[in-house]
Design a protein around this motif. Structure first.
Motif, PDB file in Angstrom:
ATOM      1  N   ILE A  43       3.873   2.482   3.922  1.00  0.00           N
ATOM      2  CA  ILE A  43       4.005   2.949   5.213  1.00  0.00           C
ATOM      3  C   ILE A  43       5.531   2.495   5.604  1.00  0.00           C
ATOM      4  O   ILE A  43       5.895   1.662   5.331  1.00  0.00           O
ATOM      5  N   LEU A  49      -0.382   7.048  10.855  1.00  0.00           N
ATOM      6  CA  LEU A  49      -1.691   5.899  10.559  1.00  0.00           C
ATOM      7  C   LEU A  49      -2.882   6.135  11.122  1.00  0.00           C
ATOM      8  O   LEU A  49      -2.929   6.533  12.484  1.00  0.00           O
ATOM      9  N   SER A  75      -7.783   0.721   8.901  1.00  0.00           N
ATOM     10  CA  SER A  75      -7.250   1.961   8.097  1.00  0.00           C
ATOM     11  C   SER A  75      -7.397   1.434   6.782  1.00  0.00           C
ATOM     12  O   SER A  75      -7.879   0.467   6.397  1.00  0.00           O
ATOM     13  N   ARG A  78      -2.456  -0.298   3.278  1.00  0.00           N
ATOM     14  CA  ARG A  78      -1.071   0.164   3.164  1.00  0.00           C
ATOM     15  C   ARG A  78      -0.093  -1.013   2.921  1.00  0.00           C
ATOM     16  O   ARG A  78      -0.144  -2.153   3.388  1.00  0.00           O
TER      17      ARG A  78
END
Length: 147
Positions: A43, A49, A75, A78
């Motif tokens: 990221i 996101l 989420s 990442r």
């Protein structure tokens, strides 16, 4: 001095243990081996996101123990840019705390609690302070409208 039926009790316990070991062995053989977990995609600033927004109230050490709302997105894992890297995690962080810099941002998030949202990341880092409840902290962000 042994009790009556000691041999029967011992035989029952031994047979019970044998049955349990057989069940455990068959259960472990039936489960396929899990593939090794992969680190999430990286990221960067400007990336989107997405995840479900949650709100918790935590006590703020700076405000004298006053309860303040804290917003968090869950989420997919990442990776973070260096020097944080993976935040000392095998796959990278999955929970991201959104830091609100104004009352307007807090009001925006309050209306979206429990819903799937997307934010454009400005700055992200690993959590290091005791008051941070997530694995990573997004300090600068903007809400992206979903269609």
């Amino acid at each position: 001095m042994t009790k009556r039926r000691f041999g029967k009790r011992w035989a029952l316990a031994a047979s019970f243990a044998a049955v349990m070991m057989t069940l455990a062995a068959s259960a472990s053989a039936a489960q396929p081996a899990e593939p090794p977990m992969k680190a999430g995609k990286p990221i960067q600033a400007g990336d989107i996101l997405s995840g479900e927004l949650m709100m918790m109230e935590v006590r703020d050490a700076k405000e004298g123990g006053k309860r303040v709302p804290t917003y968090q997105i869950t989420s997919e894992p990442r990776r973070l840019p260096q020097p944080g890297g993976l935040c000392n995690l095998e796959t990278g962080p999955e929970t991201f705390q959104l830091i609100t810099s104004s009352n307007a941002q807090a009001a925006q998030l309050k209306a979206l609690i429990g819903k799937a949202i997307s934010v454009k990341v400005g700055e992200v880092a690993c959590a290091q302070d005791a008051g941070q409840i997530s694995e990573a902290v997004v300090t600068k962000w903007s809400l992206v409208r979903q269609r």
